[in-house]
Write a protein that holds these residues in place. Structure first.
Motif, PDB file in Angstrom:
ATOM      1  N   GLU A 191      32.516  40.352  46.573  1.00  0.00           N
ATOM      2  CA  GLU A 191      32.757  39.850  45.210  1.00  0.00           C
ATOM      3  C   GLU A 191      33.868  38.789  45.222  1.00  0.00           C
TER       4      GLU A 191
ATOM      5  N   GLU B 232      41.862  43.010  45.295  1.00  0.00           N
ATOM      6  CA  GLU B 232      40.961  41.870  45.125  1.00  0.00           C
ATOM      7  C   GLU B 232      41.728  40.555  44.979  1.00  0.00           C
TER       8      GLU B 232
ATOM      9  N   ARG C 276      40.959  37.446  47.344  1.00  0.00           N
ATOM     10  CA  ARG C 276      40.638  36.117  46.803  1.00  0.00           C
ATOM     11  C   ARG C 276      41.582  35.051  47.328  1.00  0.00           C
TER      12      ARG C 276
ATOM     13  N   ALA D  56      28.409  39.503  40.495  1.00  0.00           N
ATOM     14  CA  ALA D  56      29.611  38.701  40.803  1.00  0.00           C
ATOM     15  C   ALA D  56      29.391  37.243  40.399  1.00  0.00           C
ATOM     16  N   CYS D  57      28.176  36.742  40.622  1.00  0.00           N
ATOM     17  CA  CYS D  57      27.879  35.351  40.225  1.00  0.00           C
ATOM     18  C   CYS D  57      27.998  35.192  38.716  1.00  0.00           C
TER      19      CYS D  57
ATOM     20  N   ALA E   2      33.575  34.921  44.125  1.00  0.00           N
ATOM     21  CA  ALA E   2      34.501  34.358  43.134  1.00  0.00           C
ATOM     22  C   ALA E   2      35.111  33.049  43.622  1.00  0.00           C
TER      23      ALA E   2
ATOM     24  N   GLN F  54      29.719  37.048  36.651  1.00  0.00           N
ATOM     25  CA  GLN F  54      31.115  37.195  36.225  1.00  0.00           C
ATOM     26  C   GLN F  54      31.928  35.923  36.463  1.00  0.00           C
ATOM     27  N   HIS F  55      31.640  35.245  37.566  1.00  0.00           N
ATOM     28  CA  HIS F  55      32.482  34.102  37.943  1.00  0.00           C
ATOM     29  C   HIS F  55      31.799  32.753  37.727  1.00  0.00           C
TER      30      HIS F  55
ATOM     31  N   ARG G  95      24.762  43.413  43.293  1.00  0.00           N
ATOM     32  CA  ARG G  95      26.209  43.132  43.377  1.00  0.00           C
ATOM     33  C   ARG G  95      26.451  41.629  43.400  1.00  0.00           C
ATOM     34  N   ILE G  96      25.667  40.910  44.192  1.00  0.00           N
ATOM     35  CA  ILE G  96      25.846  39.452  44.285  1.00  0.00           C
ATOM     36  C   ILE G  96      25.576  38.804  42.928  1.00  0.00           C
TER      37      ILE G  96
END
Ligand SMILES: *Cc1c(COP(=O)(O)O)cnc(C)c1O
Length: 246
Positions: A219, A178, A182, A24-25, A223, A27-28, A20-21
């Motif tokens: 996530e 989300e 954020r 997310a890394c 981000a 993706q962002h 998951r980490i």
């Protein structure tokens, strides 16, 4: 509380968390090396910490003083390999135990607590590594210093001899949105940058940690993470399973 778990289930959960980490890394556009896992072992026994240690984790979070101190004592043979973080609300009559037994304290929300922790840190021990807890949820939360007061609290902490100011921490109100998650973490990063701008150069170097993100919102924390800064995600459920009701 009875826990029947597959012998390999901790590894499976840890791998899923790392995936998951990493996702997310990716993706962002963040660097996974700047995301650190703080395993929140509250309500779980010392044996669970040992299992996590064997799987390669070494930083553990507790949020009840007595439970944490007992677990630290039970695992004293592993003390050098373990980093203990206090992440819960703290009353001033319990500061001594945190000052004596923990490596980190994330939830400082007033000067009195900071002063006592510094005074009660035993001589010859590394300074307690601390974060200022900020309230980024407005009226939806009562814990943490108001954003407008975070700089002044941080500066008074930075002046104390036995504490090292490392960063900021927040526990936003639970939300599945989300965008809202954020926005809360983005506010925490603005508080972080506001404090950093006021610190002296040597203090700025040590001020490097955003304590944000839990099992349900990591996530969003990834981000909003900042470059050249460690984001410490505090993960309980996703690693150890769900907690029995207290
Ligand atoms: C319990 C707790 C966590 C972990 O929460 P999960 O949702 O189980 O990952 C993180 N931070 C704090 C301050 C906690 O008390």
């Amino acid at each position: 509380m009875s826990q029947t778990q597959e012998p390999d289930s901790f590894e499976i959960r840890l791998n899923a968390l790392k995936a998951r980490i990493d996702a997310a890394c990716k993706q962002h556009g963040k660097n996974p090396e700047q995301i650190k896992i703080l395993a929140v072992s509250k309500t779980f026994p010392a044996s669970a910490v040992k299992e996590a240690l064997a799987a390669g984790l070494h930083a553990f979070g507790e949020n009840y003083v007595q439970e944490g101190v007992e677990k630290i004592a039970q695992l004293i043979a592993h003390r050098q390999a373990l980093e203990w973080h206090f992440i819960g609300p703290l009353q001033s009559n319990k500061t001594k135990e945190v000052a004596e037994h923990f490596d980190w304290m994330h939830s400082i929300d007033r000067e009195k607590i900071a002063r006592r922790l510094s005074e009660q840190r035993p001589p010859g021990v590394k300074p307690l590594q601390v974060c200022v807890q900020a309230n980024v949820s407005g009226e939806a939360s009562k814990s943490g210093v108001l954003p407008s007061e975070a700089v002044s609290l941080a500066l008074s902490i930075a002046a104390l001899p036995n504490l090292t100011l490392r960063g900021v921490m927040a526990i936003p109100e639970p939300s599945e949105d989300e965008g809202l998650q954020r926005s809360r973490f983005a506010e925490l990063t603005r508080i972080f940058e506001g404090i950093r701008a006021k610190l002296l150069a040597p203090q700025q170097i040590l001020f490097d940690t955003l304590s944000m993100g839990m099992s349900a919102d990591l996530e969003a924390a990834v981000a909003e993470s900042l470059p050249q800064t460690t984001t410490m995600v505090r993960i309980g459920t996703a690693l150890f399973g769900s907690r029995a009701a207290k």
